[in-house]
Write an enzyme that holds these catalytic residues in place. Structure first.
Site, PDB file in Angstrom:
ATOM      1  N   LYS A  22     164.981  75.477  35.412  1.00 51.22           N
ATOM      2  CA  LYS A  22     165.159  76.101  36.716  1.00 51.22           C
ATOM      3  C   LYS A  22     166.648  76.251  37.020  1.00 51.22           C
ATOM      4  CE  LYS A  22     162.110  74.733  39.731  1.00 51.22           C
ATOM      5  NZ  LYS A  22     161.560  73.584  40.470  1.00 51.22           N
ATOM      6  N   ARG A  92     165.117  70.255  44.364  1.00 52.72           N
ATOM      7  CA  ARG A  92     164.089  70.763  43.455  1.00 52.72           C
ATOM      8  C   ARG A  92     164.233  70.161  42.072  1.00 52.72           C
ATOM      9  NH1 ARG A  92     164.916  77.096  43.585  1.00 52.72           N
ATOM     10  NH2 ARG A  92     162.707  77.083  43.010  1.00 52.72           N
ATOM     11  N   GLY A 101     154.333  72.183  38.937  1.00 58.15           N
ATOM     12  CA  GLY A 101     153.634  71.296  39.853  1.00 58.15           C
ATOM     13  C   GLY A 101     153.619  69.836  39.449  1.00 58.15           C
ATOM     14  N   MET A 103     156.260  67.848  39.143  1.00 52.40           N
ATOM     15  CA  MET A 103     157.221  67.048  39.887  1.00 52.40           C
ATOM     16  C   MET A 103     157.399  67.657  41.267  1.00 52.40           C
ATOM     17  SD  MET A 103     159.730  65.955  36.859  1.00 52.40           S
ATOM     18  CE  MET A 103     159.929  67.620  36.376  1.00 52.40           C
ATOM     19  N   ARG A 336     161.568  82.516  35.393  1.00 50.80           N
ATOM     20  CA  ARG A 336     161.352  81.853  34.104  1.00 50.80           C
ATOM     21  C   ARG A 336     160.419  82.731  33.288  1.00 50.80           C
ATOM     22  NH1 ARG A 336     157.861  77.168  36.863  1.00 50.80           N
ATOM     23  NH2 ARG A 336     156.260  78.499  37.699  1.00 50.80           N
ATOM     24  N   HIS A 455     147.256  76.442  42.385  1.00 53.74           N
ATOM     25  CA  HIS A 455     147.447  75.403  41.362  1.00 53.74           C
ATOM     26  C   HIS A 455     146.387  75.506  40.271  1.00 53.74           C
ATOM     27  CE1 HIS A 455     146.871  71.316  39.678  1.00 53.74           C
ATOM     28  NE2 HIS A 455     148.198  71.342  39.644  1.00 53.74           N
ATOM     29  N   ARG A 562     133.308  68.439   2.394  1.00 57.10           N
ATOM     30  CA  ARG A 562     132.811  67.051   2.432  1.00 57.10           C
ATOM     31  C   ARG A 562     131.369  67.042   1.949  1.00 57.10           C
ATOM     32  NH1 ARG A 562     135.402  67.208   8.244  1.00 57.10           N
ATOM     33  NH2 ARG A 562     134.526  69.249   7.842  1.00 57.10           N
ATOM     34  N   ARG A 618     135.333  67.468  -2.333  1.00 57.74           N
ATOM     35  CA  ARG A 618     135.553  66.017  -2.345  1.00 57.74           C
ATOM     36  C   ARG A 618     134.250  65.315  -2.667  1.00 57.74           C
ATOM     37  NH1 ARG A 618     137.136  63.086   3.086  1.00 57.74           N
ATOM     38  NH2 ARG A 618     134.932  63.426   3.535  1.00 57.74           N
ATOM     39  N   GLU A 745     145.375  58.933   0.852  1.00 58.45           N
ATOM     40  CA  GLU A 745     144.962  58.511   2.192  1.00 58.45           C
ATOM     41  C   GLU A 745     145.032  57.002   2.361  1.00 58.45           C
ATOM     42  OE1 GLU A 745     140.848  59.655   2.804  1.00 58.45           O
ATOM     43  OE2 GLU A 745     140.465  59.545   0.655  1.00 58.45           O
ATOM     44  N   SER A 764     145.858  65.878  -2.037  1.00 56.82           N
ATOM     45  CA  SER A 764     145.588  66.398  -0.710  1.00 56.82           C
ATOM     46  C   SER A 764     145.752  65.220   0.249  1.00 56.82           C
ATOM     47  CB  SER A 764     144.174  66.962  -0.645  1.00 56.82           C
ATOM     48  OG  SER A 764     143.914  67.415   0.660  1.00 56.82           O
ATOM     49  N   GLY A 766     145.037  63.118   3.087  1.00 58.93           N
ATOM     50  CA  GLY A 766     143.961  62.922   4.057  1.00 58.93           C
ATOM     51  C   GLY A 766     144.556  62.141   5.211  1.00 58.93           C
ATOM     52  N   THR A 767     145.125  62.882   6.143  1.00 54.76           N
ATOM     53  CA  THR A 767     145.950  62.208   7.151  1.00 54.76           C
ATOM     54  C   THR A 767     145.142  61.461   8.201  1.00 54.76           C
ATOM     55  OG1 THR A 767     146.152  64.361   8.211  1.00 54.76           O
ATOM     56  CG2 THR A 767     148.011  63.607   6.898  1.00 54.76           C
ATOM     57  N   ASN A 768     143.828  61.708   8.280  1.00 54.13           N
ATOM     58  CA  ASN A 768     143.045  60.893   9.223  1.00 54.13           C
ATOM     59  C   ASN A 768     143.019  59.441   8.752  1.00 54.13           C
ATOM     60  OD1 ASN A 768     142.532  63.285  10.483  1.00 54.13           O
ATOM     61  ND2 ASN A 768     140.398  63.434   9.804  1.00 54.13           N
ATOM     62  N   ASP A 769     142.561  59.245   7.513  1.00 54.62           N
ATOM     63  CA  ASP A 769     142.525  57.881   6.984  1.00 54.62           C
ATOM     64  C   ASP A 769     143.934  57.331   6.779  1.00 54.62           C
ATOM     65  OD1 ASP A 769     139.988  56.746   6.827  1.00 54.62           O
ATOM     66  OD2 ASP A 769     139.420  58.074   5.163  1.00 54.62           O
ATOM     67  N   CYS A 831     144.629  67.866   4.482  1.00 60.32           N
ATOM     68  CA  CYS A 831     143.303  68.247   4.939  1.00 60.32           C
ATOM     69  C   CYS A 831     142.817  67.425   6.116  1.00 60.32           C
ATOM     70  CB  CYS A 831     142.306  68.172   3.788  1.00 60.32           C
ATOM     71  SG  CYS A 831     142.094  66.514   3.153  1.00 60.32           S
ATOM     72  N   TYR A 851     149.962  74.008   1.016  1.00 66.50           N
ATOM     73  CA  TYR A 851     149.013  74.544   1.984  1.00 66.50           C
ATOM     74  C   TYR A 851     148.616  73.495   3.010  1.00 66.50           C
ATOM     75  CZ  TYR A 851     145.293  72.018  -0.449  1.00 66.50           C
ATOM     76  OH  TYR A 851     144.511  71.029  -0.986  1.00 66.50           O
TER      77      TYR A 851
HETATM   78  P1  ADP Z   1     158.032  74.084  41.500  1.00 66.71           P
HETATM   79  O1  ADP Z   1     158.793  73.697  40.302  1.00 66.71           O
HETATM   80  O2  ADP Z   1     156.889  73.172  41.790  1.00 66.71           O
HETATM   81  O3  ADP Z   1     157.681  75.537  41.526  1.00 66.71           O
HETATM   82  P2  ADP Z   1     160.223  74.683  43.266  1.00 66.71           P
HETATM   83  O4  ADP Z   1     161.447  73.857  43.152  1.00 66.71           O
HETATM   84  O5  ADP Z   1     160.257  75.998  42.627  1.00 66.71           O
HETATM   85  O6  ADP Z   1     158.985  73.823  42.759  1.00 66.71           O
HETATM   86  O7  ADP Z   1     159.907  74.823  44.789  1.00 66.71           O
HETATM   87  C1  ADP Z   1     158.687  75.294  45.263  1.00 66.71           C
HETATM   88  C2  ADP Z   1     158.887  76.345  46.298  1.00 66.71           C
HETATM   89  O8  ADP Z   1     159.718  75.891  47.347  1.00 66.71           O
HETATM   90  C3  ADP Z   1     159.603  77.586  45.812  1.00 66.71           C
HETATM   91  O9  ADP Z   1     158.741  78.456  45.196  1.00 66.71           O
HETATM   92  C4  ADP Z   1     160.124  78.177  47.088  1.00 66.71           C
HETATM   93  O10 ADP Z   1     159.137  78.932  47.722  1.00 66.71           O
HETATM   94  C5  ADP Z   1     160.426  76.956  47.897  1.00 66.71           C
HETATM   95  N1  ADP Z   1     161.866  76.711  47.852  1.00 66.71           N
HETATM   96  C6  ADP Z   1     162.557  75.979  46.972  1.00 66.71           C
HETATM   97  N2  ADP Z   1     163.877  76.009  47.250  1.00 66.71           N
HETATM   98  C7  ADP Z   1     164.016  76.799  48.312  1.00 66.71           C
HETATM   99  C8  ADP Z   1     165.137  77.246  49.084  1.00 66.71           C
HETATM  100  N3  ADP Z   1     166.387  76.901  48.780  1.00 66.71           N
HETATM  101  N4  ADP Z   1     164.912  78.063  50.122  1.00 66.71           N
HETATM  102  C9  ADP Z   1     163.636  78.426  50.439  1.00 66.71           C
HETATM  103  N5  ADP Z   1     162.548  78.056  49.778  1.00 66.71           N
HETATM  104  C10 ADP Z   1     162.735  77.242  48.716  1.00 66.71           C
HETATM  105 MG    MG Z   2     158.945  77.022  41.427  1.00 69.90          MG
HETATM  106 MG    MG Z   3     156.345  71.810  43.489  1.00 72.28          MG
END
Ligand code: ADP
Ligand code: MG
Ligand code: MG
Length: 877
Positions: A22, A92, A101, A103, A336, A455, A562, A618, A745, A764, A766-769, A831, A851
């Site tokens: 980010k 952020r 989502g 963190m 991104r 989400h 097998r 085998r 193996e 060959s 046999g990475t499980n065993d 395998c 292979y």
């Molecule tokens: P995530 O990684 O969970 O998407 P973000 O850091 O992108 O979290 O923040 C989530 C949302 O918060 C962003 O999509 C945006 O809408 C809002 N946000 C983050 N920073 C700002 C900011 N400086 N001004 C306004 N909205 C913000």
């Molecule tokens: Mg975001």
């Molecule tokens: Mg978030």
């Protein structure tokens, strides 16, 4: 002295490792001259130092943060904590790899009782100021102070109800003041002190909380799922706030330059007016589709379209962007490379090549092989689909066909999966990051609320799991665990439903599915991958049907057949049992004679299906008692069939009991005790090859002796094989080439691979065993304690899913070298389950194997992973 904090105009996209994804992209967009609110990034190195310093931020880093804060204040012309001209920021998270989502983000930081009044005055918008403050108190309390979000939401709901407000936006300034008042009381009751008023304290505590969130359970789980190392750490971005909640001329949204579900080249997204941050994705109010922004705010829309174009060209990939409109002015908050479904990934990769934006090699690198799994699974049978009735319709949030039993909480779904339930559908009002494990074990996800960027939708697309979101046709009762469809029918936990993630249709029954195919963009990309890769891809198949499926998916041979799986069929198990309980060689040979024609015809089928490609067979591997009846009733029946007394058979069954069957009388040890078994299997293989060759194919069978630990074991069994094979060939009066090799193996085999290569024409792995024996724990029992190992950070991933390169990998490397020393042209393959795991495929490439072999449905995954490994090797070397 190291630098731990970078202003956005000091960084760029290449500094991803340091600034996180980010932060690096905010810096890059700033450099491109796009409208990005000012700010700075605290680096991932500061995060790792936070941990190594014992979860504290060193004084020097703290000072650097304040220094950069001051610089930003100057540029912005506002001041942190100054009620007459307040500077507010967002805090952020942002790791190297995007973890959507996983963190937490805090908005409107810098507000307190005084500043909020100043902000109200300054903007002449009291409602806005208190809306921002209530959001800040809630987020800060939740993320930093661990006061449950639900408690705040309860208060908000109460105030809404008291004032007849349907949505947050219906609340007046007075109402919001009341919310803030109650929030502060709640905070004090929960924590025993007042809500922190000092903005600098707020800032440092928020930064620490983001650092801490790197290690919360859902982040750890997400990393394991996505092969993200725990020591990367997260960066923290501190950024000037822009306000989407200033009224109806403001708003916020999320958009992709192309459709993330289908790959179609068309701007795709959603926005919500008078809203902030997560309002769009939280699914509380239903957002509007992007096209409608044309009417709502044409100027901002046009500018956005222009910027989207610039960003896609610049990054040469589909972009996922977050933006906010403040009083009509557009700001970019994030970009991104967008997450996408497998189908979209393939289409976009191929389209970008056709648009001359990227090369074929780049296209290959753009598709995550693991993702292909989603489209290598069945679709609904078209006929059954037509006959089925749609009980509800939601948004087609993530494609795929899912059929399963319904569960209403992530915990219940996880529990059911642990109990062995393999088809489940998670039904939720909306999902949250806490639900991730339950989502992962489910075949499909159905939510009652939320849009295409909710989400549930985003995470499901990332996982390749089918999802129907925002299905308001059904009434879900999460507490009592049922839902009612649009016709009033009730569905309870355990009932079957089916979801079509491409149409959004929900069916109230179990629907049959059909096999997938590799066509269109998928086939194109696979062709490009095949042109590049050097590693061959074979399949693990025991039946002609599996072999044919694998051939359709591009397999170049069978790496593991097998043979014991052929004995489990109902018509064979009795001959097999007879063989096992025999007390004399004569009896045993009689039983083996019954098995011979069955095995021979199985091999004929397999050789025919493989059309001349190499087939590795085998010999019998598992402990014999696996084939025997265990219940008295079944023992009795078998005894009668064999003309034995119950007691006699029972005592044989008991005598075959083993304390640790994984390390018991199995593998080549069986052929050492009973060479006649190897004799029969050799005869079946060789006769089948001769028969098939007569029809004009050229089969070169590869006979593989399992579980060898000492070259003398191999030598003994090989002599039986060669003697039998040569007799059969001579008798038939034909020429036939065949090879004899072994599985590696057992660690001892790897350690003495130079000796073993004297007898073995191929290895060959046999990475499980090999993994079980190297770690000293069995795969079937590891589930009981691996979770503890993940949470205590002893292991980051499951060694049975992903090769342990440090330990098991060392053995493979060593054995490959030693084997080649003795026999330079020795053929090397793998395998185990790992053959279809992309990171393990890369390891095999680097170890110089010839292979990999994997289950039929993973063949395309391995082909793509092998091409990527070849490209990476070229770049590295
Ligand atoms: P995530 O990684 O969970 O998407 P973000 O850091 O992108 O979290 O923040 C989530 C949302 O918060 C962003 O999509 C945006 O809408 C809002 N946000 C983050 N920073 C700002 C900011 N400086 N001004 C306004 N909205 C913000
Ligand atoms: Mg975001
Ligand atoms: Mg978030």
């Amino acid at each position: 002295m190291s630098k731990y904090v970078y202003l956005f105009n000091e960084g760029n996209a290449k500094m991803r490792n340091l600034l996180g994804g980010k932060g690096a992209n905010l810096a890059e967009m700033t450099g491109l001259g796009l409208p990005v609110p000012r700010g700075f990034t605290v680096t991932t190195e500061a995060c790792t130092r936070y941990y190594s310093d014992g979860k504290t931020i060193a004084k020097e880093i703290e000072n650097e943060i304040y220094e950069m804060l001051e610089k930003t204040e100057k540029v912005v012309g506002k001041k942190f904590g100054d009620p007459t001209n307040p500077f507010l920021v967002s805090v952020r998270s942002g790791a190297r790899a995007s973890m959507p989502g996983m963190m937490d983000t805090i908005l409107n930081l810098g507000l307190n009782d005084l500043v909020v009044e100043g902000l109200a005055k300054l903007t002449s918008n009291e409602r806005f100021a208190y809306d921002s403050y209530r959001r800040f108190i809630q987020m800060f309390s939740d993320v930093v102070m661990e006061v449950e979000k639900a408690k705040f939401e309860k208060i908000l709901d109460d105030v809404k109800e008291e004032n007849n407000a349907k949505f947050d936006t219906d609340l007046s300034a007075e109402n919001l003041k009341e919310v803030v008042k109650r929030y502060k009381v709640l905070f004090k009751n929960e924590k025993g002190f007042d809500f922190p008023q000092d903005p600098k304290t707020q800032l440092m505590e928020a930064i620490k909380a983001v650092f801490r969130s790197w290690d919360n359970p859902r982040a750890i789980y997400y990393r394991r799922l996505n092969d993200i190392p725990g020591d990367w750490g997260t960066a923290v971005n501190v950024q000037e706030m822009v306000y989407g909640n200033m009224g109806n001329n403001s708003g916020t949204g999320v958009a992709f330059t192309r459709n993330p579900s289908t790959g179609e080249k068309k701007l795709y997204g959603e926005f919500l007016m008078n809203a902030q941050g997560e309002d769009v994705v939280a699914g509380i109010r239903t957002p509007q589709p992007m096209e409608q922004m044309k009417e709502v705010n044409p100027a901002a829309y046009e500018e956005f379209v222009k910027i989207a174009g610039i960003l896609e060209k610049h990054y040469r990939d589909m972009q996922d962007m977050e933006f906010t409109i403040e009083n009509g002015k557009l700001f970019m908050l994030q970009t991104r490379n967008g997450k996408r479904t497998a189908a979209a990934a393939l289409k976009i990769a191929v389209d970008l090549v056709e648009e001359n934006m990227i090369t074929k090699e780049e296209a290959i690198m753009k598709v995550d092989p693991k993702q292909l799994d989603a489209i290598l699974h069945p679709n609904f049978d078209a006929k059954a689909l037509k006959a089925a009735t749609v009980i509800a319709k939601g948004l087609p949030a993530s494609p795929g066909a899912a059929t399963g039993k319904i569960y209403f909480t992530a915990e219940d779904a996880t529990e059911a999966a642990k109990k062995g339930e393999s088809k489940l559908i998670l039904v939720r009002l909306e999902t949250s990051p806490e639900d991730i494990e339950g989502m992962h074990v489910s075949q499909g996800i159905l939510t009652g609320r939320g849009g295409m960027t909710s989400h549930a939708a985003v995470v499901a697309r990332g996982m390749g799991t089918c999802c129907v979101a925002g299905c308001s046709d059904i009434k879900i009762n999460e507490e009592e665990k049922y839902f009612i469809d649009k016709n009033g029918k009730k569905y309870v936990e355990g009932d079957w439903i089916s979801l079509d993630g491409s149409t959004g249709n929900v069916y109230g029954e179990q629907l049959p599915t059909v096999e997938p195919e590799v066509t269109g963009d998928f086939a194109t990309l696979m062709k490009w991958a095949d042109e590049i890769r050097t590693l061959k891809v074979r399949t693990n198949a025991d039946t002609p049907a599996d072999a044919e499926q694998a051939m359709k998916f591009g397999a170049e041979g069978i790496g593991l057949c097998r043979t014991e799986h052929m004995f489990f069929n109902a018509d064979r198990i009795s001959a097999m049992r007879e063989m096992i309980v025999s007390r004399t060689e004569e009896q045993r040979r009689k039983a083996l004679d019954k098995l011979l024609p069955m095995q021979r015809s199985d091999f004929e089928g397999l050789f025919t299906a493989m059309k001349g490609y190499p087939v590795t067979i085998r010999f019998l591997d598992p402990p014999l008692h696996e084939f025997l009846p265990q219940e008295d009733e079944d023992i009795d029946a078998l005894a009668k069939e064999m003309g034995m007394s119950f007691d006699e058979l029972k005592s044989i069954v008991l005598s075959l009991h083993e304390f640790n069957p994984m390390m018991g009388h199995r593998g080549c040890r069986l052929a050492v005790s009973y060479p006649e078994i190897a004799e029969m299997q050799t005869r079946a293989v060789i006769e089948a090859a001769i028969n098939v060759n007569k029809k004009g194919m050229s089969v070169i069978p590869e006979i593989m002796i399992p579980l060898v630990g000492d070259v003398k074991e191999l030598k003994f069994v090989k002599e039986v094989v060669v003697k039998t094979a040569n007799e059969v060939i001579e008798k038939a009066g034909v020429k036939l080439e065949y090879k004899v090799g072994t599985m590696i193996e057992i660690p001892r085999a790897a350690l003495t691979a130079d000796e073993i290569a004297k007898e073995a024409e191929f290895f060959s792995f046999g990475t499980n065993d090999l993994t079980q024996m190297t770690f000293g724990f069995s795969r079937d029992d590891a589930g009981k304690f691996l979770d503890d190992y993940y949470s205590k950070k002893i292991y980051e991933s499951d060694p049975f899913a992903r090769i342990d390169q440090t330990g098991v990998g060392k053995l493979i490397d060593m054995a490959a070298k030693l084997g080649r020393q003795t026999r330079p042209d020795i053929k090397l393959g793998i395998c185990g389950e790992h053959g279809g795991d992309p990171s393990s495929v890369e390891f095999c490439q680097n170890a110089g194997l010839n292979y990999v072999s994997c289950s039929p449905f993973r063949v395309p995954i391995a082909r793509l992973a092998a091409a990527q490994a070849t490209l990476k090797e070229k770049l590295g070397g």
